[in-house]
Design an enzyme around this catalytic site. Structure first.
Site, PDB file in Angstrom:
ATOM      1  N   ASP A  26      36.656  60.223 -33.351  1.00 24.73           N
ATOM      2  CA  ASP A  26      38.015  59.680 -33.289  1.00 24.73           C
ATOM      3  C   ASP A  26      38.737  60.134 -32.025  1.00 24.73           C
ATOM      4  OD1 ASP A  26      38.370  58.217 -35.814  1.00 24.73           O
ATOM      5  OD2 ASP A  26      38.028  60.161 -36.759  1.00 24.73           O
ATOM      6  N   MET A  59      42.180  59.822 -29.864  1.00 23.06           N
ATOM      7  CA  MET A  59      43.604  59.458 -30.025  1.00 23.06           C
ATOM      8  C   MET A  59      44.382  59.819 -28.764  1.00 23.06           C
ATOM      9  SD  MET A  59      44.254  61.007 -33.797  1.00 23.06           S
ATOM     10  CE  MET A  59      43.085  60.762 -35.124  1.00 23.06           C
ATOM     11  N   MET A 101      40.728  49.719 -41.332  1.00 23.85           N
ATOM     12  CA  MET A 101      41.393  50.997 -41.622  1.00 23.85           C
ATOM     13  C   MET A 101      41.960  50.952 -43.047  1.00 23.85           C
ATOM     14  SD  MET A 101      40.943  52.829 -38.961  1.00 23.85           S
ATOM     15  CE  MET A 101      41.769  54.247 -39.707  1.00 23.85           C
ATOM     16  N   GLY A 150      45.572  58.028 -37.231  1.00 25.84           N
ATOM     17  CA  GLY A 150      46.251  59.138 -36.569  1.00 25.84           C
ATOM     18  C   GLY A 150      45.926  60.492 -37.174  1.00 25.84           C
ATOM     19  N   PHE A 151      45.552  60.502 -38.440  1.00 24.30           N
ATOM     20  CA  PHE A 151      45.343  61.780 -39.126  1.00 24.30           C
ATOM     21  C   PHE A 151      44.227  61.665 -40.161  1.00 24.30           C
ATOM     22  CE2 PHE A 151      49.721  61.248 -37.868  1.00 24.30           C
ATOM     23  CZ  PHE A 151      49.962  62.403 -37.140  1.00 24.30           C
ATOM     24  N   ASP A 172      37.431  53.007 -43.001  1.00 27.08           N
ATOM     25  CA  ASP A 172      37.804  54.328 -42.478  1.00 27.08           C
ATOM     26  C   ASP A 172      39.142  54.782 -43.034  1.00 27.08           C
ATOM     27  OD1 ASP A 172      38.227  56.589 -40.911  1.00 27.08           O
ATOM     28  OD2 ASP A 172      38.361  55.509 -39.013  1.00 27.08           O
ATOM     29  N   GLY A 173      39.108  55.921 -43.765  1.00 27.87           N
ATOM     30  CA  GLY A 173      40.345  56.544 -44.213  1.00 27.87           C
ATOM     31  C   GLY A 173      40.400  56.714 -45.721  1.00 27.87           C
ATOM     32  N   GLY A 181      42.626  63.064 -43.824  1.00 25.55           N
ATOM     33  CA  GLY A 181      43.170  63.558 -45.093  1.00 25.55           C
ATOM     34  C   GLY A 181      44.294  62.758 -45.701  1.00 25.55           C
ATOM     35  N   SER A 240      33.224  61.611 -40.060  1.00 27.66           N
ATOM     36  CA  SER A 240      34.175  61.750 -38.950  1.00 27.66           C
ATOM     37  C   SER A 240      34.318  63.218 -38.568  1.00 27.66           C
ATOM     38  CB  SER A 240      35.539  61.203 -39.363  1.00 27.66           C
ATOM     39  OG  SER A 240      36.512  61.647 -38.430  1.00 27.66           O
ATOM     40  N   MET A 283      41.489  55.110 -30.684  1.00 28.13           N
ATOM     41  CA  MET A 283      42.867  54.837 -31.118  1.00 28.13           C
ATOM     42  C   MET A 283      43.758  55.063 -29.911  1.00 28.13           C
ATOM     43  SD  MET A 283      42.520  56.647 -34.821  1.00 28.13           S
ATOM     44  CE  MET A 283      41.057  57.526 -34.297  1.00 28.13           C
ATOM     45  N   HIS A 302      35.566  55.627 -32.150  1.00 31.97           N
ATOM     46  CA  HIS A 302      36.741  54.889 -32.605  1.00 31.97           C
ATOM     47  C   HIS A 302      37.908  55.249 -31.691  1.00 31.97           C
ATOM     48  CE1 HIS A 302      39.885  54.444 -36.111  1.00 31.97           C
ATOM     49  NE2 HIS A 302      40.030  53.512 -35.185  1.00 31.97           N
ATOM     50  N   HIS A 312      30.931  59.549 -36.480  1.00 27.25           N
ATOM     51  CA  HIS A 312      32.197  58.894 -36.131  1.00 27.25           C
ATOM     52  C   HIS A 312      33.063  59.842 -35.305  1.00 27.25           C
ATOM     53  CE1 HIS A 312      35.264  55.767 -37.008  1.00 27.25           C
ATOM     54  NE2 HIS A 312      36.135  56.773 -37.079  1.00 27.25           N
TER      55      HIS A 312
HETATM   56  C1  DX5 Z   1      42.108  58.455 -38.931  1.00 24.54           C
HETATM   57  C2  DX5 Z   1      40.707  58.455 -38.389  1.00 24.54           C
HETATM   58  C3  DX5 Z   1      39.689  58.690 -39.424  1.00 24.54           C
HETATM   59  C4  DX5 Z   1      39.796  60.031 -40.101  1.00 24.54           C
HETATM   60  C5  DX5 Z   1      39.383  59.830 -41.522  1.00 24.54           C
HETATM   61  O1  DX5 Z   1      42.983  58.089 -37.960  1.00 24.54           O
HETATM   62  O2  DX5 Z   1      40.404  57.223 -37.762  1.00 24.54           O
HETATM   63  O3  DX5 Z   1      38.354  58.474 -38.938  1.00 24.54           O
HETATM   64  O4  DX5 Z   1      38.989  61.034 -39.532  1.00 24.54           O
HETATM   65  O5  DX5 Z   1      39.668  60.982 -42.214  1.00 24.54           O
HETATM   66  P1  DX5 Z   1      39.618  61.045 -43.802  1.00 24.54           P
HETATM   67  O6  DX5 Z   1      38.226  60.640 -44.200  1.00 24.54           O
HETATM   68  O7  DX5 Z   1      39.958  62.447 -44.073  1.00 24.54           O
HETATM   69  O8  DX5 Z   1      40.640  60.052 -44.311  1.00 24.54           O
HETATM   70 ZN    ZN Z   2      38.235  56.788 -37.301  1.00 18.06          ZN
END
Ligand code: DX5
Ligand code: ZN
Length: 214
Positions: A33, A35, A135, A140-141, A173-174, A143, A6, A66, A64, A31
């Site tokens: 993201d 948002m 998920m 949203g974030f 993912d996540g 880490g 990502s 969101m 992806h 990937h």
């Molecule tokens: C979260 C994203 C993820 C994110 C994953 O909302 O959809 O794709 O980048 O990040 P890590 O791998 O750090 O959990």
């Molecule tokens: Zn994602």
């Protein structure tokens, strides 16, 4: 396992350099993201950045979304250079129509479920899908901490895919790291998304290789 790093955790001031690293790496997809600050409490990147990435990426873009009303952007996502379009089930009341539109636009169709959205809701659409994204954090974030219940959902989804004769891949993912990657692979995950674990490591290319070897 296939790996979809990502770029949310990439260095946006050196994004070209990071995409070149992904091109060289064992990543199967990239990937991306998106948002909107409405569906999720954060805002990331949009079409100009996806287009710029697509110009230099030699791996398929796994976009992806969101965002609310993802069906409005099928043409723009395709024109930006995406190969995979992921829409959330929670914002898709006419999911069958959206999935058909994604496929008619020439992309692969993926549906994403939040941690609290049941896999059973996919029963009547999974045969039409190319991928399901589960998920393992609340979106949203980057880490965030891995939510372990996704392991039950992967196993349930795997059964549903077998029962329905679907060819859909299972993507997670996540919170993916060396430990959770093994857990999701054992449960039946085909594609692992990893952001902070890859880009926060001293050698991201080697980290991608280590995930791909699982
Ligand atoms: C979260 C994203 C993820 C994110 C994953 O909302 O959809 O794709 O980048 O990040 P890590 O791998 O750090 O959990
Ligand atoms: Zn994602």
């Amino acid at each position: 396992m296939l790996v979809s790093p990502s770029i949310l955790s990439a260095d946006f001031a050196n994004l070209g350099r990071d995409i070149e690293m992904l091109n060289r790496s064992e990543a199967s997809m990239i990937h991306v993201d998106v948002m909107d600050g409405v569906f999720v409490p954060n805002i990331s990147i949009g079409f100009p950045v996806i287009e710029a990435v697509a110009k230099i990426a030699r791996k398929p873009l796994d976009v992806h979304l969101m965002i609310v009303e993802p069906q409005k952007y099928v043409g723009q996502v395709r024109d930006a250079g995406a190969e995979w379009m992921n829409v959330h089930l929670e914002v898709s009341p006419h999911l069958d129509r959206t999935v058909q539109a994604i496929k008619q636009a020439g992309m692969k169709a993926a549906v994403t479920l939040n941690p609290a959205t049941p896999v059973a809701l996919l029963k009547d659409i999974v045969a039409e899908l190319d991928m399901v994204l589960l998920m393992s954090v609340n979106p949203g974030f980057g880490g965030q901490k891995f939510i372990g219940n996704v392991l039950n959902k992967i196993r349930e989804l795997k059964s549903l895919i077998t029962e329905t004769g679907s060819h859909a891949l299972i993507e997670v993912d996540g919170g993916i790291n060396a430990t959770t990657a093994v857990q999701v692979a054992e449960a039946g995950c085909d594609v692992a998304v990893a952001g902070s674990y890859v880009f926060g490591s001293p050698d991201p290319e080697a980290t991608i290789a280590s995930l791909a070897a699982i």
